[in-house]
Design an enzyme around this catalytic site. Sequence first.
Site, short mmCIF file in Angstrom:
data_model
loop_
_atom_site.label_atom_id
_atom_site.label_comp_id
_atom_site.label_asym_id
_atom_site.label_seq_id
_atom_site.Cartn_x
_atom_site.Cartn_y
_atom_site.Cartn_z
N GLN A 292 0.79 -1.22 0.00
CA GLN A 292 0.00 0.00 0.00
C GLN A 292 0.83 1.27 0.00
O GLN A 292 0.33 2.33 -0.35
CB GLN A 292 -0.94 0.00 1.21
CG GLN A 292 -1.95 -1.14 1.16
CD GLN A 292 -2.84 -1.17 2.38
OE1 GLN A 292 -2.56 -1.85 3.35
NE2 GLN A 292 -3.95 -0.45 2.34
N HIS B 63 1.33 -9.29 4.48
CA HIS B 63 0.16 -8.41 4.42
C HIS B 63 -0.36 -8.44 2.98
O HIS B 63 -0.32 -7.45 2.25
CB HIS B 63 0.52 -7.00 4.88
CG HIS B 63 -0.68 -6.15 5.24
ND1 HIS B 63 -0.81 -5.52 6.45
CD2 HIS B 63 -1.81 -5.84 4.54
CE1 HIS B 63 -1.96 -4.84 6.47
NE2 HIS B 63 -2.58 -5.03 5.32
N GLU C 164 -4.63 -10.50 9.11
CA GLU C 164 -6.05 -10.70 8.84
C GLU C 164 -6.36 -11.92 7.96
O GLU C 164 -6.85 -11.77 6.83
CB GLU C 164 -6.65 -9.43 8.24
CG GLU C 164 -6.46 -8.21 9.13
CD GLU C 164 -7.20 -6.97 8.61
OE1 GLU C 164 -7.65 -6.98 7.46
OE2 GLU C 164 -7.30 -6.00 9.36
N GLU D 100 -4.33 -2.45 14.47
CA GLU D 100 -4.80 -1.44 13.52
C GLU D 100 -6.09 -0.85 14.04
O GLU D 100 -6.93 -1.57 14.59
CB GLU D 100 -5.11 -2.02 12.12
CG GLU D 100 -3.92 -2.36 11.28
CD GLU D 100 -4.34 -2.92 9.90
OE1 GLU D 100 -5.40 -2.53 9.38
OE2 GLU D 100 -3.59 -3.76 9.38
N TRP E 280 -3.95 3.13 11.97
CA TRP E 280 -3.95 2.96 10.52
C TRP E 280 -4.61 4.17 9.90
O TRP E 280 -5.78 4.35 10.10
CB TRP E 280 -4.70 1.68 10.11
CG TRP E 280 -4.58 1.47 8.64
CD1 TRP E 280 -5.34 2.05 7.66
CD2 TRP E 280 -3.62 0.65 7.99
NE1 TRP E 280 -4.91 1.64 6.44
CE2 TRP E 280 -3.86 0.79 6.61
CE3 TRP E 280 -2.57 -0.18 8.43
CZ2 TRP E 280 -3.09 0.11 5.66
CZ3 TRP E 280 -1.82 -0.84 7.49
CH2 TRP E 280 -2.08 -0.70 6.12
C1 GBH Z 1 -7.40 -3.32 7.29
O1 GBH Z 1 -8.41 -4.28 7.25
C2 GBH Z 1 -6.25 -3.77 6.41
O2 GBH Z 1 -5.32 -4.55 7.14
C3 GBH Z 1 -5.52 -2.60 5.78
O3 GBH Z 1 -4.63 -3.08 4.81
C4 GBH Z 1 -6.53 -1.62 5.21
O4 GBH Z 1 -5.92 -0.58 4.52
C5 GBH Z 1 -7.34 -1.09 6.36
O5 GBH Z 1 -8.04 -2.16 6.93
C6 GBH Z 1 -8.39 -0.06 5.99
O6 GBH Z 1 -9.42 -0.63 5.24
O7 GBH Z 1 -16.29 -3.42 2.02
O8 GBH Z 1 -18.12 -4.22 3.37
O9 GBH Z 1 -16.91 -5.75 1.93
C7 GBH Z 1 -9.57 -3.97 8.01
C8 GBH Z 1 -10.62 -5.05 7.85
C9 GBH Z 1 -11.87 -6.21 6.22
C10 GBH Z 1 -12.35 -3.95 6.60
C11 GBH Z 1 -12.59 -6.15 4.87
C12 GBH Z 1 -13.08 -3.88 5.27
C13 GBH Z 1 -14.39 -5.09 3.69
C14 GBH Z 1 -15.81 -4.92 4.08
N1 GBH Z 1 -11.29 -4.92 6.57
N2 GBH Z 1 -13.64 -5.17 4.95
S1 GBH Z 1 -16.86 -4.56 2.74
#
Ligand code: GBH
Length: 589
Positions: free
Chosen positions: A129, A231, A277, A490, A540
Amino acid sequence: MRISKVHKALLFATSARHVIAQNYTNASTSTEPGSTTVNGTAVANPSAFVTNLQVSVDDLWDFFVGPVDVANTTTTVQATPVPSNDLIPPPYIGNYGFPPGRQVPMVTKNESWSFPKAFHLGVAGAAFQIEGAARAEGKGPSTWDVNMHRVPGFALDNSTGDITDNNYYMYKQDIARLAAMGINAYSFSIAWTRLFPFGSGPVNELGIAHYNDVIDTCIQYNITPMATLYHWDMPALLQNKYGGWLGEEIVEDFTEYARVAYSRFGDRVKHWFTINEPIVICTSQYPMPEGYWRNFSIPDIQQQFVCGRNILLAHAQAYRLGKSIVPDSSIAFKNNGGYKVPLTNSSADAEAVQRAWDFNEGWFADPVYLTGDWPSTVNDYVSSFLPPFTSQQKEVILGSSDLFAHDAYTAQFYMVPDAGIESCVANSSNPLYPSCANSTYTYGPAQGNWAIGPSADARAPWLHRATDWFPAFMSYINTTWPSPSIQITEFGFAEPFESSKTLLQDILWDPIRASYYHDYMEAILISLSEGINITAALAWSFVDNLEWNSGFSIRFGMQYVNFTEPSLERHYKASFFEYTNMYKMYVEQ
Ligand code: GBH
């Protein structure tokens, strides 16, 4: 850099070689796999041919990805002092901007709260990222390089990771800017493809040298380095060879990568996270986009559990190895998910909440912290297509963590699905199958149908400021999966509409994110005062960065980044000051 002595790049199946040899000696059985008939004579079927290619890292890029964008700056930028003007907080944080002589609102501090001196006030980021420098210094392509370049519509705004924050060359300044704000811990991830361009095989010393300097720079600024091994940037070749996390070969390859990282960096890095994750990897990165990767014919819905199984085994093996190479380390995987609030106090909603924990956090936490095995609800589902863990595997998995690491952003409500749990569990075409827990972001009608908290940017619909649930969340983790400490690895917020603002000064005021960090820090203080041993907060993120499939359209940074080249300039937002101010106000003197 061109690595010419390449290990065998097995782009296609290897077992067919054996079949072909057999066909030459036994020409009569034309029905054998791998053989076909020409004028009544059995001959080798060309679709079963394999070849041992000599493939360089550049060849891999050409084959998988094609040309990539290159930043204007491609040498390491030396850190310059952070201008003292940049460190002046906005008028309302810590002190109010009223003219002298006027009355000001009371600023309260709860004297019974404190952060221990050893608390890690940190920030987090991830290689893909932020780094950019996609094809530089021997890095191999990852699945994210391939998918973002090749799969139309993979990212909302057609972004790639080619340049992003160019942190691969700007890390010195980035770390200096963290130190200037008083940050004392930096959680970064290592790109597997920089150490092993092919995922396994030869080690790229230029990649090692890079992370060595990232680590040394942290230490130079009194910042504790914390490293995540994975990651999400799966080496493309391993995805094609055996399906990445879908192939059990990944366990050995990941452990070997971990071995090199521990042994080269473990003298200075004592905080390790194996895998970021697993839930997200397995449920939203598999199946891979169709038509771009070798297909291993595992039914879509089963892939996530095959992935989960291999991740647990890989994590546990890498944990054991890490403890032997770096005995004074702490190692964990990063779990994730929001707090799960029952929508009503009905027993059906309670059961739905339990199933939601089981199919999210519990799927990985139960084996590691409780039993060596999956929750029974998960086992009920997977036992029809997956072998159970052997008692030896359970032993390796159980206890393979020194702390509970959680990416805890938000909270949401769970409730029984309309069809009822029982009928959902019996019906694999129910969209909620197999967890069969329904969810919502709003309170029920008796509470006025309010959202659980103010929403983040519309492109992150999963995220609300729901910090009031945090202390309950921590006590749930603490009692359900006991461990010596908890780290919030995070947490963060996407300010609504931020990417549509145009004036820098307007972007830097991010009031909802600032209040999120303010309230979140208070929530941590409450948990600490309740005796829960939280030892780290890793926000984060420290800069705006490539938000995966959402590209650059959602911003999580506590620093704005001007993505127009050659600027890539960073600016602190108000939320960064709010975050560090809360720490300064409450840290034990
Ligand atoms: C983190 O995950 C990640 O580790 C990081 O890389 C990322 O940049 C950060 O979050 C911010 O998003 O859109 O309704 O399908 C956090 C957990 C799991 C949250 C997947 C978003 C998608 C939900 N994430 N989820 S949806």
